[in-house]
Enzyme design. Structure first.
Site, mmCIF file in Angstrom:
data_model
loop_
_atom_site.group_PDB
_atom_site.id
_atom_site.type_symbol
_atom_site.label_atom_id
_atom_site.label_comp_id
_atom_site.label_asym_id
_atom_site.label_seq_id
_atom_site.Cartn_x
_atom_site.Cartn_y
_atom_site.Cartn_z
ATOM 1 N N ARG A 46 0.843 -1.206 0.000
ATOM 2 C CA ARG A 46 0.000 0.000 0.000
ATOM 3 C C ARG A 46 0.870 1.244 0.000
ATOM 4 O O ARG A 46 0.564 2.247 -0.637
ATOM 5 C CB ARG A 46 -0.969 -0.007 1.191
ATOM 6 C CG ARG A 46 -1.724 1.300 1.344
ATOM 7 C CD ARG A 46 -2.992 1.227 2.188
ATOM 8 N NE ARG A 46 -2.913 0.346 3.334
ATOM 9 C CZ ARG A 46 -2.197 0.590 4.439
ATOM 10 N NH1 ARG A 46 -1.515 1.712 4.567
ATOM 11 N NH2 ARG A 46 -2.185 -0.277 5.418
ATOM 12 N N TYR A 98 -17.706 15.286 -15.080
ATOM 13 C CA TYR A 98 -18.188 13.899 -15.138
ATOM 14 C C TYR A 98 -19.219 13.661 -14.031
ATOM 15 O O TYR A 98 -19.041 14.114 -12.890
ATOM 16 C CB TYR A 98 -16.979 12.967 -14.989
ATOM 17 C CG TYR A 98 -17.330 11.527 -14.753
ATOM 18 C CD1 TYR A 98 -18.058 10.813 -15.701
ATOM 19 C CD2 TYR A 98 -16.941 10.876 -13.585
ATOM 20 C CE1 TYR A 98 -18.391 9.496 -15.480
ATOM 21 C CE2 TYR A 98 -17.268 9.550 -13.359
ATOM 22 C CZ TYR A 98 -17.998 8.866 -14.307
ATOM 23 O OH TYR A 98 -18.330 7.562 -14.091
ATOM 24 N N ASP A 170 -9.115 17.381 -14.574
ATOM 25 C CA ASP A 170 -9.383 16.006 -14.998
ATOM 26 C C ASP A 170 -9.033 15.945 -16.484
ATOM 27 O O ASP A 170 -9.757 16.476 -17.327
ATOM 28 C CB ASP A 170 -10.865 15.686 -14.741
ATOM 29 C CG ASP A 170 -11.240 14.280 -15.178
ATOM 30 O OD1 ASP A 170 -10.524 13.695 -16.019
ATOM 31 O OD2 ASP A 170 -12.266 13.768 -14.682
ATOM 32 N N LYS A 195 -9.508 4.860 -19.129
ATOM 33 C CA LYS A 195 -9.823 5.338 -20.475
ATOM 34 C C LYS A 195 -8.585 5.240 -21.385
ATOM 35 O O LYS A 195 -8.085 4.164 -21.590
ATOM 36 C CB LYS A 195 -10.397 6.748 -20.376
ATOM 37 C CG LYS A 195 -11.533 6.867 -19.330
ATOM 38 C CD LYS A 195 -12.731 6.047 -19.706
ATOM 39 C CE LYS A 195 -13.793 5.753 -18.672
ATOM 40 N NZ LYS A 195 -13.885 6.422 -17.431
HETATM 41 C C1 LIG Z 1 -13.898 12.491 -17.336
HETATM 42 C C2 LIG Z 1 -13.956 11.378 -16.353
HETATM 43 N N1 LIG Z 1 -13.452 11.555 -15.126
HETATM 44 C C3 LIG Z 1 -13.486 10.567 -14.195
HETATM 45 C C4 LIG Z 1 -14.055 9.338 -14.475
HETATM 46 C C5 LIG Z 1 -14.095 8.300 -13.400
HETATM 47 O O1 LIG Z 1 -13.112 7.346 -13.590
HETATM 48 P P1 LIG Z 1 -13.276 5.809 -13.119
HETATM 49 O O2 LIG Z 1 -14.466 5.263 -13.834
HETATM 50 O O3 LIG Z 1 -11.971 5.216 -13.539
HETATM 51 O O4 LIG Z 1 -13.446 5.811 -11.652
HETATM 52 C C6 LIG Z 1 -14.571 9.117 -15.740
HETATM 53 C C7 LIG Z 1 -15.114 7.803 -16.097
HETATM 54 O O5 LIG Z 1 -16.061 7.259 -16.094
HETATM 55 C C8 LIG Z 1 -14.541 10.160 -16.692
HETATM 56 O O6 LIG Z 1 -15.068 9.976 -17.913
#
Ligand SMILES: Cc1ncc(COP(=O)(O)O)c(C=O)c1O
Ligand SMILES: Cc1ncc(COP(=O)(O)O)c(C=O)c1O
Lengths: 380, 400
Positions: A46, A98, A170, A195
């Site tokens: 960890r 998101y 992000d 992604k």
């Molecule tokens: C722009 C964006 N930020 C954050 C996330 C969250 O990531 P995760 O699904 O890996 O937790 C996503 C995905 O679904 C996303 O498209």
């Protein structure tokens, strides 16, 4: 060293003991110490794991940061960043973040007495007005989802600096191939490595990258104390994905651009939202901010109602009906019924998420095949 | 893809679309977008009748891990589609594939003829081991078609070559090669590892078996071993049966990595081709370089064949350092910073080696001369790094 060379070599140094050209996957949960109270580089997975560390070094190099931390998912990474704050602090986020981040901020982070508000980051005046004396963290995404809105990251970074708060970006949609927010003045870059970084629809992962060593220490403390770390097998798969990140991303952008231009001229389509189109409201900023392409996410509106859009989304043969994005396989979805279904109709209308919208994640298939597939689906 | 609309012949898809989707069902277990890794060593039957149905071939399914696994079925269909062949048999390594095919097709008294420029272990297997079973192996000079035709006897069963060859990158005139075989009614095998199906499609010219060390470009990340033979289902049936007995099957985890690697196959090959061509041109113009072997160079002895048969010329570049002994050549290898010193090729990481040291160290000088391996030869396997970085690195190593 250029981007592709870094992605392949930094953090992937030859294993000194065996000479293995690909670093081993270290699955150990714990590491043997030679003296009580004297810690070696690794003690417990960890706190640090060699496979994860290799990935973190590659990510730091690609984003131009001093260090990176890999997490079990994008949400675990974002959550860790919010844990820098304390009760009474305020987070200002862009209004097109998101949905999962929206949920995290409004349903979890707020429980700790942290205030949250949203404002459109594409409108700098309105965004500046939303900053409060207690604002400690600004959180934005560019391109935004699902309208592909473009935020001027350098301008928001200046705002953040003036108000003495941290800027987190992000960078999931753009990836470091196209945009490197730390170079534009951001403090934290966040990724859903699920992604483009992983790129093959086969891992969940997240990352934070920072440029200030002091901030890195604080975030490392949070990660080690809360434990949402990325496992070694997944770290290996993300590292492997990074080696083709640049060629994947640029090829996917090229296909997206071609399809966006084609859709623009199609009478069955009323609107195409893609930053690479001259008529897109964020096009000029995107041209400055995005290097080599405008991303591989593209949204369009079909002429017709909710049912027509649904039919189109269900009629493709190559594009698969699924949420998520960023991988080799092309995906299609209807925001009104899928990614943004949790918004009520009024909220969807307010944010411009109409029933006819269709969101595409452009993969690596040949552009002619994808175009033929969309063409037949639009006929449905 | 496996499930096109019935009654409609699917349009011919592009190479990336095929590499990403072919062989896979559109709806997978648990509706996951990627194929699951099924590690099972054995597969259960619901009842005795199910066993009988399987044995009577009323139902196609898995039985025991040595005979195949679901991930391997997918990859075999995918590799067959990428190659433009009917069927494919996957092995634990490229050598296992070579051995598997030759052991299936050859018996005591049979003869095979192969062009002498080839991977040294393939030669070793033929010369040292096939001969133990009474198979006669004849080597003729690479691309000498008259010599090959002249070596054929009534016992000859197969003509074998690599194309391009390793490490001289000679390119076979496939039409001539196949014409000789057809005239004498013998089978043909091309080891196209260095070309890949992106650059060369031997089946379109009538070659019976195409073989790849999938360890190289097909896997593409220097992190797995695999081999494959592509050909007609009828010809491969016995090959598959013997594999089940000899047991050199690939593992489910490996197979998944291979499948994942294939998703970027076209993109990677385009970059390997670009880097190979750019490095070959750079080296050819460098005063410390005596000679460059690369099919994409006009000066290459087999450039005409390369242009006729190949779409691109791959990432492997072989060159001779001018007026250098083995040590001075080794100094160039040791001075390189980005490519790593290792055997193999075809992965994202560039690799470099001196064939004299890496593969022919224990051979007698006269044998090395016979195989065309001079002391000052370097083999560079270009990966996917930025071209400018590789050129700058080779330049500093040569000019040190
Ligand atoms: C722009 C964006 N930020 C954050 C996330 C969250 O990531 P995760 O699904 O890996 O937790 C996503 C995905 O679904 C996303 O498209
Ligand atoms: C041309 C060629 N054929 C066959 C092989 C053997 O393949 P493997 O190493 O996967 O057994 C190799 C590589 O080693 C090769 O370069």
């Amino acid at each position: 060293m250029k981007f592709r060379t870094k992605a392949i070599h930094l953090g992937n140094e030859r294993d000194a003991q065996t000479g293995a050209v690909v670093p081993p996957i270290h699955v150990a949960s714990t590491f043997v110490q030679h003296q009580a109270g004297e810690w070696r580089e690794f003690d417990y997975s960890r706190s640090g794991n060699p496979t994860r560390k290799g990935l973190e070094e590659t990510l730091a190099a690609l984003e131009g940061g001093c260090g990176a931390l890999a997490f079990a998912s994008g949400m675990a990474a974002t959550h860790a960043a919010t844990m820098l704050l304390r009760s009474g602090d305020h987070i200002l986020a862009g209004s097109d973040i998101y949905g999962g981040t929206y949920r995290l901020l409004h349903k979890i982070v707020n429980r700790a007495g942290i205030e949250v508000s949203l404002a459109p980051a594409t409108d700098l005046t309105a965004f500046a007005q939303a900053i409060r004396p207690t604002t400690k963290l600004i959180w934005i995404e560019s391109p935004g989802n699902p309208l592909m809105s473009i935020t001027d990251i350098a301008a928001v970074a200046q705002l953040a600096q003036r108000h003495d708060c941290l800027l987190g970006v992000d960078n999931t949609f753009a990836s470091p191939v196209l945009t490197r927010p730390l170079e534009l003045g951001a403090d934290i870059v966040m990724h859903s490595a699920t992604k483009y970084l992983g790129g093959h629809s086969d891992v969940l992962g997240g990352a934070l990258v920072v440029k200030d060593p002091e901030l890195f220490k604080q975030l490392y403390f949070v990660q080690n104390a809360t434990g949402g770390v990325l496992g070694p097998f997944d770290a290996f798969l993300v590292s492997r994905g990074l080696k083709t990140l640049a060629i994947r991303m640029l090829a996917q952008c090229e296909t997206a651009q071609t399809l966006a231009e084609w859709l623009t001229n199609d009478p069955r389509v009323t609107r195409v939202l893609y930053p690479g189109l001259a008529q897109h409201p964020g096009h000029d900023i995107a041209r400055r901010q995005m290097l080599g392409g405008f991303g591989a996410m593209l949204t369009f509106e079909v002429a017709g109602d909710y049912a027509q859009a649904k039919r189109v989304a269900e009629s493709t043969k190559l594009f698969q009906l699924a949420v998520s994005l960023g991988a080799v396989e092309s995906l299609i979805e209807q925001p009104a019924s899928m990614s943004h279904a949790s918004y009520d109709a009024a909220a969807r209308a307010a944010f411009g998420i109409t029933d006819g919208l269709i969101r595409l994640s452009i993969g690596l298939e040949d552009v002619e095949d994808l175009q033929a597939d969309l063409d037949q689906a639009l006929q449905a | 893809m496996t499930d096109p609309t019935p009654g409609q012949s699917p349009p011919r898809l592009g190479p990336s679309t095929i590499a990403i989707h072919s062989g896979e069902s559109r709806q997978k277990l648990a509706h996951s977008i990627t194929d699951p890794i099924i590690c099972a060593s054995t597969y259960t039957f619901a009842n005795t009748q199910a066993v009988i149905d399987y044995i009577e071939q009323k139902q196609q399914r898995e039985e025991y891990g040595r005979y195949g696994n679901p991930g391997e079925d997918v990859i075999e269909k995918k590799l067959a589609a990428i190659e433009g062949g009917e069927d494919a048999v996957l092995y634990a390594s490229g050598m296992a594939a070579i051995v598997g095919l030759l052991m299936t097709k050859l018996s005591t008294g049979d003869e095979i003829i192969f062009f002498d420029e080839c991977y040294h272990r393939s030669r070793e297997f033929c010369v040292k081991h096939l001969t133990r079973y009474g198979v006669v192996t004849r080597q003729v000079k690479a691309c000498d078609y008259e010599a090959m035709a002249a070596a054929i006897t009534p016992q000859t069963k197969m003509l074998v070559s690599e194309s391009p060859t390793n490490p001289h990158l000679s390119c076979v005139d496939l039409e001539k090669f196949v014409a000789i075989a057809r005239e004498h009614q013998v089978e043909t095998l091309i080891d196209a590892t260095l070309a890949t199906p992106y650059n060369l499609r031997p089946i379109e010219y009538g070659v019976d078996y195409v073989l790849h060390s999938a360890t190289k470009y097909l896997g593409g990340h220097n992190d797995l071993l695999a081999g494959v033979i592509v050909g007609s289902a009828e010809k491969l049936d016995a090959v598959r049966n013997l594999r089940g007995i000899m047991g050199a099957i690939n593992s489910p985890h490996n197979v998944y990595l291979l499948q994942r690697g294939l998703k970027t196959f076209e993109l990677r090959m385009q970059r390997h081709n670009q880097n190979g061509q750019a490095l070959a041109e750079f080296l050819e113009n460098h005063p410390r370089v005596e000679k460059v072997y690369y099919p994409g160079l006009k000066s290459h002895s087999y450039h005409a064949e390369a242009v006729k048969y190949m779409r691109g010329f791959g990432g492997l570049v072989t060159f001779l350092v001018k007026d250098a002994d083995w040590r001075q050549t080794a100094n160039v290898v040791d001075a390189v910073q980005i490519p790593r010193i290792a055997p193999s090729l075809g992965g994202v990481e560039s690799l470099i080696e001196q064939p004299l040291v890496m593969s022919y160290y224990e051979q007698k000088p006269e044998d090395r001369q016979r195989f065309g391996i001079p002391d000052n030869m370097i083999r560079l396997a270009c990966g996917l790094e930025n071209t400018e970085d590789l050129i700058a690195d080779l330049q500093q190593a040569l000019e040190r």
